[in-house]
Scaffold this active site. Sequence first.
Site, mmCIF file in Angstrom:
data_model
loop_
_atom_site.group_PDB
_atom_site.id
_atom_site.type_symbol
_atom_site.label_atom_id
_atom_site.label_comp_id
_atom_site.label_asym_id
_atom_site.label_seq_id
_atom_site.Cartn_x
_atom_site.Cartn_y
_atom_site.Cartn_z
ATOM 1 N N LEU A 186 0.818 -1.213 0.000
ATOM 2 C CA LEU A 186 0.000 0.000 0.000
ATOM 3 C C LEU A 186 0.856 1.270 0.000
ATOM 4 C CD1 LEU A 186 -2.967 1.007 0.268
ATOM 5 C CD2 LEU A 186 -2.546 1.179 2.721
ATOM 6 N N ASP A 187 0.617 2.146 -0.971
ATOM 7 C CA ASP A 187 1.297 3.451 -1.068
ATOM 8 C C ASP A 187 2.810 3.326 -1.249
ATOM 9 O OD1 ASP A 187 -1.164 4.678 -0.783
ATOM 10 O OD2 ASP A 187 -0.984 4.851 1.383
ATOM 11 N N GLU A 188 3.254 2.179 -1.727
ATOM 12 C CA GLU A 188 4.688 1.937 -1.895
ATOM 13 C C GLU A 188 5.082 1.794 -3.366
ATOM 14 O OE1 GLU A 188 7.203 1.734 0.255
ATOM 15 O OE2 GLU A 188 6.097 1.863 2.151
#
Lengths: 284, 284, 284, 284
Positions: free
Chosen positions: B227-229
């Site tokens: 997530l969000d990486e």
Amino acid sequence: MRNITILIHCEDQKGIIAAVTNFILKVEGNITYIDQHVDVDQNVFFMRLECELMNERWNVESIKVDFQESIANDFKMSWQLYNKDQKPKMALFVSKYEHCLFDILGRYSAGELPLEIPLIISNHEDLKPIADRFNIPFHHVPFNKENKIEGEKQHIALLQQYDVDFIVLARYMQIITPQLISLYKNKIINIHHSFLPAFPGAKPYHSAFKRGVKIIGATSHYVTEELDEGPIIEQDITRVLHSHSIEDFIMKGKDLERIVLSRAIRLHAERKTMVYSNKTVIFS
Amino acid sequence: MRNITILIHCEDQKGIIAAVTNFILKVEGNITYIDQHVDVDQNVFFMRLECELMNERWNVESIKVDFQESIANDFKMSWQLYNKDQKPKMALFVSKYEHCLFDILGRYSAGELPLEIPLIISNHEDLKPIADRFNIPFHHVPFNKENKIEGEKQHIALLQQYDVDFIVLARYMQIITPQLISLYKNKIINIHHSFLPAFPGAKPYHSAFKRGVKIIGATSHYVTEELDEGPIIEQDITRVLHSHSIEDFIMKGKDLERIVLSRAIRLHAERKTMVYSNKTVIFS
Amino acid sequence: MRNITILIHCEDQKGIIAAVTNFILKVEGNITYIDQHVDVDQNVFFMRLECELMNERWNVESIKVDFQESIANDFKMSWQLYNKDQKPKMALFVSKYEHCLFDILGRYSAGELPLEIPLIISNHEDLKPIADRFNIPFHHVPFNKENKIEGEKQHIALLQQYDVDFIVLARYMQIITPQLISLYKNKIINIHHSFLPAFPGAKPYHSAFKRGVKIIGATSHYVTEELDEGPIIEQDITRVLHSHSIEDFIMKGKDLERIVLSRAIRLHAERKTMVYSNKTVIFS
Amino acid sequence: MRNITILIHCEDQKGIIAAVTNFILKVEGNITYIDQHVDVDQNVFFMRLECELMNERWNVESIKVDFQESIANDFKMSWQLYNKDQKPKMALFVSKYEHCLFDILGRYSAGELPLEIPLIISNHEDLKPIADRFNIPFHHVPFNKENKIEGEKQHIALLQQYDVDFIVLARYMQIITPQLISLYKNKIINIHHSFLPAFPGAKPYHSAFKRGVKIIGATSHYVTEELDEGPIIEQDITRVLHSHSIEDFIMKGKDLERIVLSRAIRLHAERKTMVYSNKTVIFS
């Protein structure tokens, strides 16, 4: 290993990139940077290329001769080839403002600028102590409307004596003579304290204040005979508020001038600028 | 005239640029854009090239076959060749936030985006009236932890039915399933409302407010399983003051989200992005 | 609870702030925002104040009378007092460019703008479908050099009919008549697609391209009789490269125009702007 | 004429502004700047006020006594009153990085900073020549894990000897001890070379490079016991490209560090910062 930088411009034609990259292959160069630009309207091609020469048997001088004969003649190119290890020599012209001078000499002393500063020239003696502090020769050449011709002679003699490659006007408040401009065409960098073409000429911060702009700027450009009309190298801006006085504008502007001028100096020293039609191509 | 875009990446080797530009010369292409990047540490070469095909006798399909045989095999290249006139098809996933949706549809209707939007998918019905207003098919696919598997099936069926090339999550508040991510690898674009890697996850504006930052940001990235990486495509920021409330942060942030997401969409649709090592190469 | 906003300007004098804050105390107001500005050169004082009225027995109309008598007369103030819950009415003037219109209507529909849009006026019918899509009355008023007088009459009649407070020219390509300007003094907001005072007048992107600037801008200002010379409300900029075409300038400029105009609209609608000496005070 | 600056904070209450401005009126002060901030959630009031004392008979010391008795006690205020003509004394802590040191000393020599620099302290001798060049006393205090206690003693002795008001860590690479932090609470300014809270700790440029961000930043903050977690004073950012190496990040970052640190120093020296809840109020 030896690193070279090549700048090329010519009429746009089919096969230029293939020809140049084939040539680099032939001299056993490893391309580490290549960028090109085509001005479609004017049909002009620009290229900047960096490479490492992998084989000792190719020397820079013979490459130059070969490049001219096998490539440049065919495409009618204008080109320069630089040895990256030879740092260009920059003369600093200053008057009484010290902020850009301090900034440039600080960066220079810290090893941030890929160039040499063999001398500082000024029409006043005020900043000599700063030059002394950084151990840079300082030459006081009085210069105004009356002694222009004598001053110009001294400038040119000094620039030749120190073998100067380019000139930076670090808030030098005098008009450069046409003769000096023609000797250093596209090699004299000025910092103007406004977002050109807004507010050319004197007192731009005062004009910006009066006009009530919400953003002020600074512009670094090559000097041409038309004041503040030369090819723009770099610009930047900062926000201002209604609560800011003219003194605040000037203080904030000094930060812009420092940053914009130092960026332009670096771009020029790294041979990342090309000039045509009073505009610049800036390779990143 | 036909315009093509070629994206290439492979291990860095001598002679790639010469080989590719010679090939374009052979098929009578006029190069209008070429840019390359070398990741020196990882020894990877990237190139983006646009050209006009000047001669009718070279068609795109035969060029592809020829390119694979005469160039790509030798250099072990990964490559794509796009016909610039074929606009990619983009699916929009939304939930309840409308600002990015309005912005994208406004730009789309004004002809600013080089793509087609065949459908909008949402886990809620709230934004259907907006889709209707712009005459875009709207599909309500309920989606949450409980009905994930069924939802995913419907998503995939719709994406296939509409022949979708890439997906944009315009503040879609659900986790994308690993299966969908793997089907659209580096083809799902998310907008996260912070300056990543600061403040990943939920409520980033609240976290930024609590931390007392002076600048907030937004980040557009490709979706990966972390997530969000995922690889960052574009970021931008805006200043905030101590006098701003969380509501002010959110309002200012909406402008960032709109701008950053629309830039990322444009970059992807113009095939100006390449992904490797969880990073992007963005051609300008 | 009722919220009011007070704007004051007058000659700078001792005791103004004390007098005003004592007054607010008297009417049992709780100050939630206060900011002031003094133009030292011109000796003018400006203040913006927001407060909540805590006690039902003070009504807005009686406060106005009291303020005039007990404060404003003594200090010879110009002042306005607004009920924050009454949204100002904004007329949109458009021609054929749709990007600002889409942006404003998208924000308006998403509830981001503290105002009402009772009508759109245009000299062309091209954008009527967009107005229809957002259910805003659209009035086609042909307007050019020949029918100016008739057009102006219709404009004024419509503005009065819809009780319009201020006007936004969303890339409206006509000169506003002096009569309309005088009726809506400092209440007509224009967006100019350059960084004023650089490149006033027509085709600023073309001029910027020709000059070779490295940054382009947009400027929102109040309309005065001098074209592009009115008080500046907001400006912003974006970087451009030598590789950008005029079309790229225009595309990037559209983003600036949208953002800068929407910020100016919000500032005006929230009564955060004051005008004097052809400049603005912008309260944050 | 004497100029004073007053900073106030206390619980938010009705009538504070009226009381303070009435007081200034009483002591025949002319308010040249007033700004206030209310943290609505925490119900805290902040004010910054500058005024000129117009009448010789009011001296600063008697004003202080009067203010405490007639205002501060009633409202339970925390407050400071500064004579603007007394420049604060700033100690510089450095290690081996020279760019921030050159920048600060250049600005200081050019008269741009409203402060005095009585001494430079370093754990290395490398930068002594720079201090000498600018004629600032340089004290070499070895400092590492082993000799912390001895080093701290020397630090405190020097700071007291030179009557230092605040400390600036100009890329000083050592952890400050809790005792020194408590002695100079909210008076030690650090520059961290990332956009906090992203990339705290060591080697932030390397982390930013690895993550593939498109923007890098620098953050100036007050030092607290939690590393890189103190109240943020100022931040700024610059864009980076995929073509930039870590060395490019570092070079571009140096410009940010210089600018952000010098802005924070100026804000602190002009008493424009107030700290609460690990955040800052920055008066403009």
